[in-house]
Write an enzyme that holds these catalytic residues in place. Structure first.
Site, short mmCIF file in Angstrom:
data_model
loop_
_atom_site.label_atom_id
_atom_site.label_comp_id
_atom_site.label_asym_id
_atom_site.label_seq_id
_atom_site.Cartn_x
_atom_site.Cartn_y
_atom_site.Cartn_z
CG ASP A 8 11.37 14.73 -10.71
OD1 ASP A 8 11.28 15.76 -10.00
OD2 ASP A 8 10.52 14.44 -11.58
CG HIS A 9 14.19 17.09 -13.54
ND1 HIS A 9 13.80 15.80 -13.83
CD2 HIS A 9 13.34 17.90 -14.22
CE1 HIS A 9 12.77 15.83 -14.66
NE2 HIS A 9 12.46 17.08 -14.90
N GLY A 66 7.26 16.63 -9.75
CA GLY A 66 6.49 17.82 -10.13
C GLY A 66 5.12 17.81 -9.49
N GLY A 68 4.06 14.84 -7.58
CA GLY A 68 4.05 13.81 -6.54
C GLY A 68 3.46 12.50 -7.04
CB VAL A 69 1.02 11.75 -9.71
CG1 VAL A 69 0.38 10.50 -10.32
CG2 VAL A 69 -0.05 12.60 -9.02
N GLY A 70 3.87 10.73 -10.27
CA GLY A 70 4.72 9.75 -10.96
C GLY A 70 5.64 9.02 -10.00
CG HIS A 98 -8.28 6.47 8.47
ND1 HIS A 98 -9.54 6.81 8.04
CD2 HIS A 98 -8.21 6.89 9.76
CE1 HIS A 98 -10.21 7.41 9.03
NE2 HIS A 98 -9.41 7.48 10.08
CG ASN A 99 -5.13 5.23 3.94
OD1 ASN A 99 -5.16 6.45 3.82
ND2 ASN A 99 -6.22 4.50 3.82
NE ARG A 132 -13.42 2.53 11.34
CZ ARG A 132 -13.13 3.45 12.26
NH1 ARG A 132 -12.76 3.05 13.47
NH2 ARG A 132 -13.19 4.73 11.98
CG HIS A 133 -8.46 2.57 10.38
ND1 HIS A 133 -9.33 3.09 9.46
CD2 HIS A 133 -8.77 3.16 11.57
CE1 HIS A 133 -10.13 3.97 10.05
NE2 HIS A 133 -9.81 4.02 11.34
NE ARG A 136 -12.41 -0.64 6.81
CZ ARG A 136 -13.09 0.24 7.54
NH1 ARG A 136 -12.56 1.41 7.84
NH2 ARG A 136 -14.28 -0.05 7.99
C1 RB5 Z 1 8.93 15.87 -14.80
O1 RB5 Z 1 8.84 16.80 -15.81
C2 RB5 Z 1 7.54 15.52 -14.29
O2 RB5 Z 1 6.86 14.78 -15.23
C3 RB5 Z 1 7.63 14.78 -12.97
O3 RB5 Z 1 8.30 15.57 -12.04
C4 RB5 Z 1 6.33 14.42 -12.30
O4 RB5 Z 1 5.47 15.50 -12.21
C5 RB5 Z 1 5.66 13.21 -12.80
O5 RB5 Z 1 4.67 12.73 -12.24
#
Ligand code: RB5
Length: 149
Positions: A8-9, A66, A68-70, A98-99, A132-133, A136
């Protein structure tokens, strides 16, 4: 390998530097991310890379937002995707070993560029260990198959 990259940005500069680094390792890079810092929506890019990986148009994917989660949460909604957020090199090779993670994700606001390169290299150099992996990982796929059509 042919590798999809998406961002993203918040991660345009890191995406550019990681793309060049991955190419320098001898891989082909397909860019699904945004190339401007205009505010955008990370799920779009997680989905695009997730679909390319799930359809086997590429061998694996790299996602950067930002944190990596979203972007990884979005990719993980695509059936067959196993996207793993990594901030260290140990996790980066273990998620492959493993995954059998088919996408690695990290945060441009969390890791610096040299750490990001090391994370990518650790992941790309690793091999799935199977045995084994594999059982799973198959159990993860069965969750998708049992609950979603
Ligand atoms: C964008 O502002 C931010 O929310 C995005 O990059 C990210 O961190 C979401 O998980």
């Amino acid at each position: 390998m042919k590798i999809a990259i998406g961002n993203d940005h918040s991660a345009v500069e890191m995406k550019n530097q990681i793309s060049e680094y991955v190419k320098s390792l001898g891989h082909e890079v397909v860019n699904f991310g945004t190339d401007t810092t205009d505010s955008c929506h990370y799920p779009e890019y997680g989905e695009k890379v997730g679909i390319a990986v799930a359809n086997k148009e590429v061998d694996c994917g790299i996602l950067i937002c930002g944190t990596g989660v979203g972007i990884s949460l979005a990719a993980n909604k695509v059936k067959g995707v196993r996207a793993a957020v990594c901030s260290d090199t140990t996790t980066a090779h273990l998620v492959k070993e493993h995954n059998n993670a088919n996408i690695i994700a990290f945060g441009a606001r969390i890791v610096g560029i040299e750490q990001a390169k090391d994370i990518v290299k650790s992941y790309l150099d690793a091999e799935f260990l199977g045995e084994r992996h594999a059982l799973r990982v198959d159990m993860i796929s069965e969750i998708e198959n049992r609950n979603f059509k």
